[in-house]
Design an enzyme around this catalytic site. Structure first.
Site, short mmCIF file in Angstrom:
data_model
loop_
_atom_site.label_atom_id
_atom_site.label_comp_id
_atom_site.label_asym_id
_atom_site.label_seq_id
_atom_site.Cartn_x
_atom_site.Cartn_y
_atom_site.Cartn_z
N SER A 154 -1.48 -8.54 13.11
CA SER A 154 -1.84 -7.35 13.10
C SER A 154 -1.24 -6.46 12.07
O SER A 154 -1.42 -7.09 10.75
CB SER A 154 -1.73 -6.58 14.40
OG SER A 154 -2.38 -5.54 14.48
N ASP A 180 -13.51 -8.57 17.58
CA ASP A 180 -12.10 -8.10 17.73
C ASP A 180 -12.49 -6.67 17.27
O ASP A 180 -12.88 -5.98 16.28
CB ASP A 180 -11.20 -8.55 16.36
CG ASP A 180 -9.78 -7.93 16.36
OD1 ASP A 180 -9.51 -6.91 17.09
OD2 ASP A 180 -9.05 -8.65 15.80
N HIS A 218 -7.78 -8.92 20.01
CA HIS A 218 -7.14 -8.84 18.77
C HIS A 218 -5.58 -9.50 18.77
O HIS A 218 -4.87 -9.65 17.96
CB HIS A 218 -6.53 -7.37 18.72
CG HIS A 218 -5.97 -6.89 17.49
ND1 HIS A 218 -6.63 -7.13 16.02
CD2 HIS A 218 -4.88 -6.18 17.09
CE1 HIS A 218 -5.59 -6.63 15.10
NE2 HIS A 218 -4.61 -6.30 15.83
#
Length: 267
Positions: A95, A217, A245
């Site tokens: 991320s 996502d 995610h």
């Protein structure tokens, strides 16, 4: 050793293998890599850490000024690498950490030999010609909600971020991780994350790079993965057959296979 304690650095795996640094995302800690480490530690020296303000890091080292930008977190990464004298390491960032890795590699290029970006997003807010997945109003409301009721926000957002509604234990784990993070420090990290824009920095990447995105996502849609792939010269894009995610938790086998195949090709 102060840096090692500050960031709760853990080193495992093959001491003669190439170094792989695993960097967690917002609201998480190094425990989120527990399903990835076994796939790497036989052939690689694996370094894990917690960003200041997360996990078992030294909370006394937190500085709102330093961590008001992603550069502060990137400096953490560089200082960990310096403390361990790492060179030519593979940086695996989940991320926002994918972008932190880009910044760290630009700060200290001798420390990093390749990058793996899992569900990356250089900008979360939509822009002209760019889809980040959120409007500016969406992000303002998200940050306001987090500011006013962090625990309630965590309980609501964690299952959305994780996806996989048919596996509620995954959402519960992320909720618990969020709730274990100091709320004031989490607010700083969240604002830094969701208001960041590192699109221009992507073109500076000069090392072999793997971009992993997911078929579904809610935080980083596939358009974002495609943008990152196109922006990073010579990068490889792999779309995992995974939802949510956090594919290293929801689809560890597919995630680990993509990472190990990439590592085998960049030795």
């Amino acid at each position: 050793m102060d840096i090692v304690r500050r960031n709760n650095v853990t080193v495992t795996g093959n001491p003669r293998g190439r170094v792989v640094v695993l960097a967690h995302g917002f609201g998480c800690d190094q425990n989120m890599w527990r399903l990835t480490v076994p796939a790497l530690e036989r052939d690689h020296r694996v370094v894990l850490f917690d960003y200041v303000g997360s996990g078992r890091s030294d909370l006394a080292a937190f500085s709102e000024t330093r961590y008001a930008s992603l550069d502060g977190y990137a400096r953490d990464v560089v200082e960990v690498c310096e403390a361990l004298d790492l060179r030519d390491a593979v940086f695996v960032g989940h991320s926002v950490s994918a972008m932190i890795g880009v910044l760290a590699a630009d700060m200290a290029p001798e420390r990093f030999g390749s990058l793996v970006m899992i569900a990356p997003s250089p900008r979360y807010i939509d822009d002209e010609g760019y889809r980040g997945g959120f409007s500016a109003q969406d992000i303002d409301e998200l940050l306001d909600s987090l500011e006013s009721n962090y625990l309630g926000w965590s309980a609501t957002m964690a299952p959305v971020i994780m996806g996989n509604a048919d596996r509620p234990e995954l959402g519960e784990e992320l909720t618990n991780s969020f709730c274990a993070t100091d709320p004031d420090m989490a607010r700083v990290f969240a604002k830094t994350t969701f208001l960041s824009d590192t699109r221009d920095e992507l073109k500076t990447v000069s090392v072999p790079t793997l971009v992993l995105d997911c078929t579904q996502d809610a935080i980083a849609p596939r358009e974002v993965g495609a943008f990152v792939h196109q922006a990073v010269p010579g990068s490889t894009l792999v779309t995992l057959d995974a939802t949510g995610h956090c594919p290293h938790l929801s689809a560890p086998e597919a995630t680990n296979q993509a990472i190990t195949q990439f590592l085998a090709g960049v030795r």
